[in-house]
Design a protein around this motif. Structure first.
Motif, PDB file in Angstrom:
ATOM      1  N   VAL A 108       0.854  -1.200   0.000  1.00 47.45           N
ATOM      2  CA  VAL A 108       0.000   0.000   0.000  1.00 47.45           C
ATOM      3  C   VAL A 108       0.887   1.246   0.000  1.00 47.45           C
ATOM      4  CG1 VAL A 108      -1.957  -1.081   1.191  1.00 47.45           C
ATOM      5  CG2 VAL A 108      -0.169   0.044   2.543  1.00 47.45           C
ATOM      6  N   GLU A 109       0.303   2.350  -0.348  1.00 45.59           N
ATOM      7  CA  GLU A 109       1.019   3.626  -0.287  1.00 45.59           C
ATOM      8  C   GLU A 109       0.793   4.236   1.094  1.00 45.59           C
ATOM      9  OE1 GLU A 109       2.974   5.540  -2.343  1.00 45.59           O
ATOM     10  OE2 GLU A 109       3.104   3.661  -3.467  1.00 45.59           O
ATOM     11  N   PRO A 110       1.829   4.850   1.677  1.00 48.44           N
ATOM     12  CA  PRO A 110       1.585   5.584   2.929  1.00 48.44           C
ATOM     13  C   PRO A 110       0.604   6.724   2.657  1.00 48.44           C
ATOM     14  CG  PRO A 110       3.941   5.471   2.429  1.00 48.44           C
ATOM     15  CD  PRO A 110       3.222   4.940   1.230  1.00 48.44           C
ATOM     16  N   GLY A 111      -0.100   7.163   3.682  1.00 45.17           N
ATOM     17  CA  GLY A 111      -1.012   8.290   3.514  1.00 45.17           C
ATOM     18  C   GLY A 111      -0.236   9.599   3.415  1.00 45.17           C
ATOM     19  N   GLU A 112      -0.915  10.652   3.002  1.00 44.99           N
ATOM     20  CA  GLU A 112      -0.301  11.987   2.951  1.00 44.99           C
ATOM     21  C   GLU A 112      -0.154  12.525   4.369  1.00 44.99           C
ATOM     22  OE1 GLU A 112       0.999  14.204   0.798  1.00 44.99           O
ATOM     23  OE2 GLU A 112       0.968  12.443  -0.523  1.00 44.99           O
ATOM     24  N   PRO A 113       1.076  12.871   4.780  1.00 45.28           N
ATOM     25  CA  PRO A 113       1.243  13.358   6.158  1.00 45.28           C
ATOM     26  C   PRO A 113       0.800  14.819   6.291  1.00 45.28           C
ATOM     27  CG  PRO A 113       3.356  13.253   5.054  1.00 45.28           C
ATOM     28  CD  PRO A 113       2.345  12.754   4.065  1.00 45.28           C
ATOM     29  N   GLN A 114      -0.463  15.069   6.051  1.00 47.07           N
ATOM     30  CA  GLN A 114      -0.915  16.464   6.085  1.00 47.07           C
ATOM     31  C   GLN A 114      -1.778  16.776   7.313  1.00 47.07           C
ATOM     32  OE1 GLN A 114      -2.629  16.584   2.270  1.00 47.07           O
ATOM     33  NE2 GLN A 114      -4.528  15.560   2.816  1.00 47.07           N
ATOM     34  N   TRP A 115      -1.772  18.060   7.633  1.00 47.77           N
ATOM     35  CA  TRP A 115      -2.576  18.556   8.754  1.00 47.77           C
ATOM     36  C   TRP A 115      -4.043  18.626   8.322  1.00 47.77           C
ATOM     37  CZ3 TRP A 115      -5.833  22.771   9.480  1.00 47.77           C
ATOM     38  CH2 TRP A 115      -6.187  23.034  10.820  1.00 47.77           C
ATOM     39  N   ASP A 116      -4.942  18.413   9.239  1.00 51.33           N
ATOM     40  CA  ASP A 116      -6.352  18.717   8.979  1.00 51.33           C
ATOM     41  C   ASP A 116      -6.993  19.078  10.306  1.00 51.33           C
ATOM     42  OD1 ASP A 116      -7.725  16.379  10.251  1.00 51.33           O
ATOM     43  OD2 ASP A 116      -6.556  15.268   8.783  1.00 51.33           O
ATOM     44  N   ASP A 117      -8.192  19.628  10.226  1.00 50.54           N
ATOM     45  CA  ASP A 117      -8.850  20.064  11.475  1.00 50.54           C
ATOM     46  C   ASP A 117      -9.954  19.102  11.878  1.00 50.54           C
ATOM     47  OD1 ASP A 117     -10.914  20.532   9.765  1.00 50.54           O
ATOM     48  OD2 ASP A 117     -11.141  22.659  10.235  1.00 50.54           O
ATOM     49  N   ASP A 118      -9.923  17.890  11.308  1.00 52.36           N
ATOM     50  CA  ASP A 118     -10.873  16.836  11.679  1.00 52.36           C
ATOM     51  C   ASP A 118     -12.328  17.299  11.470  1.00 52.36           C
ATOM     52  OD1 ASP A 118     -11.053  14.125  12.558  1.00 52.36           O
ATOM     53  OD2 ASP A 118     -11.760  14.792  14.508  1.00 52.36           O
ATOM     54  N   ALA A 119     -12.516  18.189  10.502  1.00 52.03           N
ATOM     55  CA  ALA A 119     -13.872  18.693  10.159  1.00 52.03           C
ATOM     56  C   ALA A 119     -14.591  19.215  11.417  1.00 52.03           C
ATOM     57  CB  ALA A 119     -14.698  17.601   9.477  1.00 52.03           C
ATOM     58  N   TYR A 120     -13.809  19.891  12.250  1.00 48.54           N
ATOM     59  CA  TYR A 120     -14.312  20.317  13.566  1.00 48.54           C
ATOM     60  C   TYR A 120     -15.554  21.196  13.463  1.00 48.54           C
ATOM     61  CZ  TYR A 120     -14.091  22.406  18.276  1.00 48.54           C
ATOM     62  OH  TYR A 120     -14.370  22.834  19.552  1.00 48.54           O
ATOM     63  N   ALA A 121     -15.482  22.231  12.615  1.00 50.40           N
ATOM     64  CA  ALA A 121     -16.608  23.178  12.539  1.00 50.40           C
ATOM     65  C   ALA A 121     -17.879  22.478  12.065  1.00 50.40           C
ATOM     66  CB  ALA A 121     -16.256  24.341  11.613  1.00 50.40           C
ATOM     67  N   ALA A 122     -17.726  21.585  11.074  1.00 48.13           N
ATOM     68  CA  ALA A 122     -18.906  20.882  10.544  1.00 48.13           C
ATOM     69  C   ALA A 122     -19.502  19.965  11.602  1.00 48.13           C
ATOM     70  CB  ALA A 122     -18.517  20.085   9.308  1.00 48.13           C
ATOM     71  N   LYS A 123     -18.648  19.306  12.378  1.00 49.13           N
ATOM     72  CA  LYS A 123     -19.162  18.383  13.404  1.00 49.13           C
ATOM     73  C   LYS A 123     -19.780  19.152  14.574  1.00 49.13           C
ATOM     74  CE  LYS A 123     -15.432  15.482  12.719  1.00 49.13           C
ATOM     75  NZ  LYS A 123     -14.540  14.349  12.963  1.00 49.13           N
ATOM     76  N   LEU A 124     -19.193  20.296  14.863  1.00 45.93           N
ATOM     77  CA  LEU A 124     -19.803  21.138  15.903  1.00 45.93           C
ATOM     78  C   LEU A 124     -21.190  21.588  15.429  1.00 45.93           C
ATOM     79  CD1 LEU A 124     -19.003  22.243  18.660  1.00 45.93           C
ATOM     80  CD2 LEU A 124     -18.055  24.236  17.525  1.00 45.93           C
ATOM     81  N   GLY A 125     -21.256  21.963  14.154  1.00 49.92           N
ATOM     82  CA  GLY A 125     -22.552  22.346  13.571  1.00 49.92           C
ATOM     83  C   GLY A 125     -23.565  21.210  13.687  1.00 49.92           C
ATOM     84  N   LEU A 126     -23.088  20.007  13.463  1.00 48.80           N
ATOM     85  CA  LEU A 126     -23.980  18.839  13.530  1.00 48.80           C
ATOM     86  C   LEU A 126     -24.524  18.613  14.943  1.00 48.80           C
ATOM     87  CD1 LEU A 126     -25.021  16.110  12.159  1.00 48.80           C
ATOM     88  CD2 LEU A 126     -23.040  15.101  13.300  1.00 48.80           C
ATOM     89  N   VAL A 127     -23.630  18.667  15.946  1.00 49.25           N
ATOM     90  CA  VAL A 127     -24.114  18.410  17.315  1.00 49.25           C
ATOM     91  C   VAL A 127     -25.062  19.521  17.765  1.00 49.25           C
ATOM     92  CG1 VAL A 127     -22.203  16.930  18.025  1.00 49.25           C
ATOM     93  CG2 VAL A 127     -22.039  19.377  18.460  1.00 49.25           C
ATOM     94  N   LEU A 128     -24.837  20.732  17.229  1.00 51.13           N
ATOM     95  CA  LEU A 128     -25.764  21.831  17.536  1.00 51.13           C
ATOM     96  C   LEU A 128     -27.122  21.560  16.871  1.00 51.13           C
ATOM     97  CD1 LEU A 128     -23.299  24.823  17.153  1.00 51.13           C
ATOM     98  CD2 LEU A 128     -24.672  24.376  19.196  1.00 51.13           C
ATOM     99  N   GLU A 129     -27.055  21.178  15.607  1.00 51.57           N
ATOM    100  CA  GLU A 129     -28.292  20.932  14.856  1.00 51.57           C
ATOM    101  C   GLU A 129     -29.102  19.795  15.497  1.00 51.57           C
ATOM    102  OE1 GLU A 129     -27.667  19.869  10.631  1.00 51.57           O
ATOM    103  OE2 GLU A 129     -29.267  18.427  11.092  1.00 51.57           O
ATOM    104  N   ARG A 130     -28.389  18.730  15.915  1.00 50.35           N
ATOM    105  CA  ARG A 130     -29.094  17.567  16.485  1.00 50.35           C
ATOM    106  C   ARG A 130     -29.389  17.728  17.979  1.00 50.35           C
ATOM    107  NH1 ARG A 130     -28.447  13.474  12.360  1.00 50.35           N
ATOM    108  NH2 ARG A 130     -28.397  14.854  10.568  1.00 50.35           N
ATOM    109  N   LYS A 131     -28.976  18.846  18.535  1.00 50.60           N
ATOM    110  CA  LYS A 131     -29.180  19.100  19.962  1.00 50.60           C
ATOM    111  C   LYS A 131     -28.714  17.916  20.827  1.00 50.60           C
ATOM    112  CE  LYS A 131     -33.054  22.353  19.406  1.00 50.60           C
ATOM    113  NZ  LYS A 131     -32.256  23.559  19.602  1.00 50.60           N
TER     114      LYS A 131
END
Ligand SMILES: Cc1cc2nc3c(=O)[nH]c(=O)nc-3n(C[C@H](O)[C@H](O)[C@H](O)COP(=O)(O)O)c2cc1C
Length: 349
Positions: free
Chosen positions: A92-115
């Motif tokens: 297999v190929e190693p993954g790209e060693p890149q930074w990400d924010d773990d989709a934090y804002a979108a997931k925060l939006g989700l927990v807010l939306e779902r209360k």
């Protein structure tokens, strides 16, 4: 908060597979409380899990999110080369060693939306503004802390409860910042010491976590002032958990010590010692989530091949004492043991 549970046990969020809607629902049905793990998932995948869990249980449940940190400044080249050899072994190929924010804002939006009734945060605190948004929406906020200083920071942003994590805990330390030293720098606190120190600083409800695997451990942290005990490893081999077969087998086989390592993710995490921990820990940089993204396809290939030597075998120090079977029977056993411990304590009267 958590003081109305029939039995004050919380199924820890366990990102990367072990936590499933079925596990959360089963622990809730047995009188405890469960957290879904939001880490590593896309916001859509988390939305599916929230919906599925709500289908399976009418009981409240929580969602855990990883607070993103900054991009790494460490040199990753040596670590990348080491993992490249493992990748080649599995084709297999190693993954790209890149930074990400773990989709934090979108997931925060989700927990807010779902209360979602309880949202817990690891690797830092949410901003005071986000805590206010969650509060305005009716959600309670819990923050994992590993030191008294982190506890102060969590109190300052308006957390409703603290998850007090001892160094016994399986997988990532909840450290707000990863510093020098194999364990992430700074002082290391066992769960009882940290519980005592934090309860001297705040009246917030405290959830104890780290190495708790027996009902007597739950009784112990309740006696020490915690409102509940959060257990991860105790549920890793539950029927409802999504733990990979090779991980389950290594846990069941026992015999391996555990150690902190940045080898798999770039952040200190407690894993059973295998070849990757032995060979890669010394040179593993502090670079989360870059290293996590790098090793992900290789760990997945090793998991598929059933090779425990290259997988992240995350678990707490007491893993050899954790059982298997339906989550309900694990909770029932914990409850019986906790009651027996409470009876033993009655000699203090
Ligand atoms: C496989 C695994 C994955 C974990 N993933 C998360 C996570 O996504 N978020 C989190 O806050 N804690 C996570 N934890 C840590 C738990 O919340 C908890 O602190 C820990 O399991 C307690 O120690 P114990 O495993 O000895 O019970 C994880 C633990 C394990 C074992």
């Amino acid at each position: 908060m958590f003081d109305d549970l029939r039995f004050p046990v919380i199924a820890a969020p366990m990102a990367g597979g072990p936590t499933t809607p079925e596990l959360v629902a089963a622990v809730s049905a047995a009188g405890g409380f469960g957290f879904l793990a939001g880490g590593y998932l896309s916001a859509d995948a988390l939305a599916d899990r929230v919906a599925k869990t709500a289908e399976l249980t009418g009981e409240p449940f929580g969602v855990n999110l990883f607070v993103p940190g900054g991009a790494a400044s460490a040199d990753l080249s040596e670590h990348i080369e080491r993992w490249r050899t493992e990748a080649a072994h599995y084709g297999v190929e190693p993954g790209e060693p890149q930074w990400d924010d773990d989709a934090y804002a979108a997931k925060l939006g989700l927990v807010l939306e779902r209360k979602v009734p309880v949202v817990s945060f690891t690797f830092g605190t949410p901003s005071p503004e986000d805590v206010e948004r969650l509060h305005a929406n009716g959600s309670k906020v819990a923050v994992t802390v590993t030191t008294p200083t982190e506890a102060d920071q969590a109190v300052a942003v308006g957390a409703d409860a603290l998850v007090v994590q001892g160094f016994e805990a399986g997988a990532h330390r909840g450290l707000f910042a990863d510093e020098a030293g194999a364990e992430g720098g700074g002082a290391q606190y066992g769960v009882l010491s940290l519980l005592r120190l934090v309860s001297a600083r705040t009246d917030l409800p405290l959830v104890a976590t780290g190495g708790l695997v027996h009902g007597a451990d739950i009784a112990a942290v309740l006696a020490a002032g915690a409102v509940a005990a959060q257990l991860g490893t105790a549920f890793l081999r539950a029927d409802e958990a999504g733990t990979q077969p090779a991980h389950r087998k290594a846990l069941a086989d026992g015999g391996r010590p555990t150690a902190f390592t940045r080898a798999f993710s770039g952040r200190p995490a407690r894993s059973l010692v295998n070849r990757a921990v032995t060979d890669f820990s010394a040179t593993a940089p502090s670079a989360y989530p870059e290293v996590n993204n790098l090793t992900k396809p290789i760990r997945a290939a090793a998991g598929k091949a059933g090779d425990p030597e290259v997988m992240s075998l995350y678990a707490g120090q007491t893993y050899e004492l954790a059982g298997s079977g339906p989550a309900a029977s694990i909770v029932e056993r914990l409850q019986t043991e906790a009651r027996e411990a409470a009876t033993r304590l009655s000699r203090l009267r």
